[in-house]
Write a protein that holds these residues in place. Structure first.
Motif: not given
Length: 465
Positions: A186-196, A200-203, A301-310, A321-325
């Protein structure tokens, strides 16, 4: 918690005769006069779900008659045996070997086990005393495993968010993984940001730390065979965020992790059956809460894939959250990628609560799933990835819009949004409801699995197992 299981064979088991409406008269002619008279007095005609018990001269039940109905009735209802099981008094019952045409033993036996389900975590419930001896000719272990997986799904959905937050959902994955020898991390909390995993973190960031912090839970099982990745939306409660839901819409939002619950039920089926494949389960778990750090309408927001989302609606958080997964899932190029989510109200408007809408571009997968859905009495309905609607999810200042205006085709545009994160993978998406609105045979009011048994039955064809 009890587990679904059949009764042991017994010489004292009460015989159950399943009788169709079309052959009820013929059946009764062959019965003793007392039985015929009792059936006539009680109005037993073999109608769907009818149930009639018959006592011997000492007043003990010696047999039961169950109505299988007409072909027209069976098109409108399913699980006739479960309907009867709810009406039978306590005892051990066994089906006779003479069964009407069209009676599917495994489906009906599964329905009986599902009629035994009770959610008793918070109050005592009267268990069903009517137990069924496993009918001849069914794969007992398979039917019991399917029922156990469905009970798991229902328990997870029915548990309120106070006891089924992101941390508790993680624990449910870990418990399932431990049972089957799977690996869970599991990746939790602020680690979601460091691991891109920024979306998920924003929501989930407004829900706080500890057990309420957002996280991505991954379970790996199997060492050989084709690769199957399951992604389940795990929004444990959805207030709507700053686009706050009205109270009437928020009341059922404990079920917004129904996609994760369904995926875990399907994973349980796969692992129990030891299907020869490599399974990966990804659960982005979060609460969409309201507090100072909540994300806002208008944010980009910028997603893991690099696509930006308004963000044009914070209540369209599930696709975020599904987009990053999904982006993570496609990095390993699985042979088949499936997501399940309680994603849009538009899907309910389109097909109602009972059907599980699914999307795929693969005709073979669609055909295999539709066939198995009929065989398993687990109804699904194919929806289109309609490419001309792509423009609706493309706003002016970002790559994607999480909530297109206009109000039309909401389930389709959500599915198209998710597909943008799958890199042309062989992809299937389910926009489920995950809830039964009233007590029905084999489906008590509350959380329910949708499409999982159909998928389990279709996987051998879909993956050439």
């Amino acid at each position: 918690m009890p587990t679904p299981s059949f009764a042991l064979p017994s010489d004292q088991a009460i015989a159950v005769h399943v009788v169709s409406a079309d052959h009820c008269e013929e059946f009764l002619v062959g019965q003793p006069e007392a039985v015929r008279n009792w059936a006539q007095v009680q109005g037993f005609t073999g109608g769907w779900g009818q149930c009639l018990t018959i006592a011997n001269t000492e007043g003990h039940i010696e047999r039961a008659l169950v109505g299988f109905g007409t072909a027209a009735q069976r098109k409108r209802q399913r699980f006739a045996l479960a309907a009867a099981a709810e009406k039978l008094p306590a005892g051990t019952y066994a089906l006779t070997d003479t069964l009407p045409e069209g009676f599917d033993l495994e489906t009906e036996a599964f329905g009986w086990l599902m009629s035994q389900y009770r959610f008793d975590r918070y109050k005592s419930c009267t268990p069903s005393g009517a137990q069924l001896v496993a009918p001849n000719g069914i794969e007992v272990a398979t039917v019991e495993a399917l029922a156990a997986a469905e009970w798991l799904t229902r328990d997870l959905i029915n548990t309120p968010a106070e006891d089924m937050g992101p941390g508790a959902l993680q624990q449910a994955v870990e418990t399932l993984g431990e049972t089957h020898g799977a690996t869970v991390k599991t990746i939790t909390g602020e680690d979601l940001l460091t691991q891109n995993f920024p979306l998920i973190h924003t929501v989930g960031r407004a829900a706080g730390d500890g057990n309420r912090a957002p996280r991505l839970v991954e379970m790996l099982w199997g060492s050989s065979g084709p690769t199957l990745t399951l992604v389940g939306k795990g929004v444990c409660f959805d207030t709507g965020g700053l686009n706050l839901k009205p109270g009437g819409s928020m009341g059922l939002m404990k079920k917004d992790m129904g996609g994760a619950a369904n995926v875990l039920g399907l994973a349980s089926m796969i692992m129990t059956a030891k299907l020869p494949l490599r399974l990966r389960v990804l659960i982005p778990a979060a609460e969409n809460a309201v507090s100072g750090p909540a994300f806002r309408p208008g944010d980009v927001l910028t997603s893991r894939k690099g696509l930006t989302v308004e963000v044009n609606n914070t209540d369209a958080e599930g696709r975020l959250v599904l987009a990053d997964a999904l982006a993570l899932a496609t990095e390993d190029k699985p042979d088949l990628l499936i997501s399940m989510a309680t994603l849009t109200g538009a899907a309910r408007v389109a097909v109602g609560a009972d059907l599980a809408p699914f999307y795929t571009d693969d005709e073979g997968d669609a055909a295999a799933l539709s066939k198995s859905a009929t065989e398993m009495a687990d109804p699904v309905w194919r929806m289109p990835f309609h490419a001309p609607y792509e423009a609706q999810i493309e706003p002016s200042i970002a790559d994607l819009d999480n909530a297109p205006s206009g109000g039309f085709a909401g389930s389709i545009t959500a599915a198209l949004f998710l597909r943008r994160f799958t890199d042309e993978a062989r992809y299937m998406h389910f926009d489920i409801y995950g809830w039964c609105q009233s007590n029905q045979p084999a489906r008590r009011k509350g959380g329910v699995g949708q499409g999982t048994r159909a998928l389990f039955a279709a996987l051998p064809d879909m993956l050439n197992l």
